[in-house]
Design an enzyme around this catalytic site. Sequence first.
Site, PDB file in Angstrom:
ATOM      1  N   ARG A 152     -10.387 -26.125  26.261  1.00 20.32           N
ATOM      2  CA  ARG A 152     -10.647 -25.962  24.839  1.00 20.32           C
ATOM      3  C   ARG A 152     -12.029 -25.332  24.649  1.00 20.32           C
ATOM      4  O   ARG A 152     -12.986 -25.680  25.331  1.00 20.32           O
ATOM      5  CB  ARG A 152     -10.598 -27.318  24.106  1.00 20.32           C
ATOM      6  CG  ARG A 152      -9.186 -27.792  23.763  1.00 20.32           C
ATOM      7  CD  ARG A 152      -8.570 -26.936  22.680  1.00 20.32           C
ATOM      8  NE  ARG A 152      -7.257 -27.378  22.276  1.00 20.32           N
ATOM      9  CZ  ARG A 152      -6.112 -26.966  22.807  1.00 20.32           C
ATOM     10  NH1 ARG A 152      -6.124 -26.103  23.811  1.00 20.32           N
ATOM     11  NH2 ARG A 152      -4.956 -27.392  22.329  1.00 20.32           N
ATOM     12  N   GLU A 197     -11.755 -18.748  17.543  1.00 26.45           N
ATOM     13  CA  GLU A 197     -10.681 -17.830  17.924  1.00 26.45           C
ATOM     14  C   GLU A 197     -10.025 -17.241  16.677  1.00 26.45           C
ATOM     15  O   GLU A 197      -9.801 -17.966  15.713  1.00 26.45           O
ATOM     16  CB  GLU A 197      -9.637 -18.565  18.777  1.00 26.45           C
ATOM     17  CG  GLU A 197     -10.211 -19.085  20.085  1.00 26.45           C
ATOM     18  CD  GLU A 197      -9.193 -19.856  20.924  1.00 26.45           C
ATOM     19  OE1 GLU A 197      -8.080 -20.150  20.416  1.00 26.45           O
ATOM     20  OE2 GLU A 197      -9.503 -20.169  22.082  1.00 26.45           O
ATOM     21  N   HIS A 242      -6.692 -17.077  24.995  1.00 26.71           N
ATOM     22  CA  HIS A 242      -5.996 -18.368  24.913  1.00 26.71           C
ATOM     23  C   HIS A 242      -4.524 -18.203  25.304  1.00 26.71           C
ATOM     24  O   HIS A 242      -3.616 -18.640  24.586  1.00 26.71           O
ATOM     25  CB  HIS A 242      -6.115 -18.958  23.506  1.00 26.71           C
ATOM     26  CG  HIS A 242      -5.971 -20.448  23.480  1.00 26.71           C
ATOM     27  ND1 HIS A 242      -6.567 -21.236  22.538  1.00 26.71           N
ATOM     28  CD2 HIS A 242      -5.282 -21.294  24.289  1.00 26.71           C
ATOM     29  CE1 HIS A 242      -6.250 -22.510  22.744  1.00 26.71           C
ATOM     30  NE2 HIS A 242      -5.467 -22.567  23.811  1.00 26.71           N
TER      31      HIS A 242
END
Length: 325
Positions: A232, A261, A280
Site C-alpha cells: 500500500r 494514485e 498498482h
Amino acid sequence: MAKIVISHRLHDDGMAVLEKAGVDVVITNSGEPEDMLPELKDADGVIIRIGHIDKATMEQCPNLKVIARPGVGVDNVDVKGATELGIPVVIAPGANTRSVAEHSMAMMFACAKDMLHSDIEMRKGNFAVRSAYKAYELFGKTLGLVGYGHIGSVFAEMATGIGMKVLVYDPFINEEVVENQGYGYRADVHDIIKESDVISVHTPLTPETRGMIGEAELKMMKPTAIVINCARGGIVDEAALDKALTENWIHSAGLDVVEHEPIDPNDPLFKHENIIVSPHMAGQTQEAASGVATMAAEGAVAIVNGQKWDKVCNPKAYDHLRWQK
C-alpha cells in the site's frame, strides 16, 4: 430488483456473476463518495475498485447491505463505521496472492539487474552501460519481509528457490512458525532493515504502518539495498525515498503503489533511473483480476440476498440488529 453500484467495471468474469444474479448494475466510473452518492442512496450494495467510502456516506444509504472490495485492502473503507451499521465488508482473500508475490519478485530482479537504467541507456545508443557494474547477483543475499501474510510467505518460498536467505518481521506471526519454515525471525523491524539486501513490504496500511519506512529507516539500510513496495502507498515515505535515491543511500527501489494514485507524471520519483514504478497492477493479472472480481461479486450478491457470506473483514457486522431480524 436489487441494485448494486460499482465504482469501475469489474473483470468480465465478475460482471457475469452479477448478470446471472439478475441484479441492476450501475457503474459510476468514480469511487469518490460525492460522485457515487446519487446512485448509492437507493442501492443494496456497492463494489469499490478504486475510491473510498465513509460512514457519513453509508448513513445516507438506508438500503445499503454490503460493501465489497475486489482485493484484500480495506484502508479505503470505513470498516468501523460499516460494522456499527451492520454492513459486512466483503474481501477476496488469496485470489491475487501469487500474482502480487510474482510482481514483487520481478521488481526485485529488475532492480538488482539494473534493467530500467540499462534499457534507457541502450535506447540512447549507449552500449557501454554494460560496464556500469550496477547489477548484482541475488544468490546468497538476504530478503527481509516486512509482513508475513499469504503474499509474504509465497515470496519467501520463491526467494528460497533462487538461493536467498529470508528474514521475517511480523508482530502478528509467532516466531516459532517462521523458524519452523526455515526462515529467520526478527522482533524489531529495524533489524530487518539493517540486515537485509532486499526489503519487501507486505503489510496493510494502518496508523501503525504509515510511514514505517521513512528517512531514518532508509539511512539504516545497506548502500546496496533494494526497497520493494507492492502493498500500500503511504507505508514507504516517498519524499524520504526520493532523498535516499538522490543521495545514493540505497541501490534502487520498486513501487507498485504510491500514496496518491494515479501518480502525477511530474512526481520527483520519476527523475530517477534506479526506481521502477508500476500502476498498482501487481494484482491485475488475468488470473487474479478474474478471481478477485468473482469473489467480490459473489459475496455482494449473497449478502444482498440475505446470506451471511464468510469472506468478510468484519464478521462482527452480523451481530447488528438488522441481521437478527
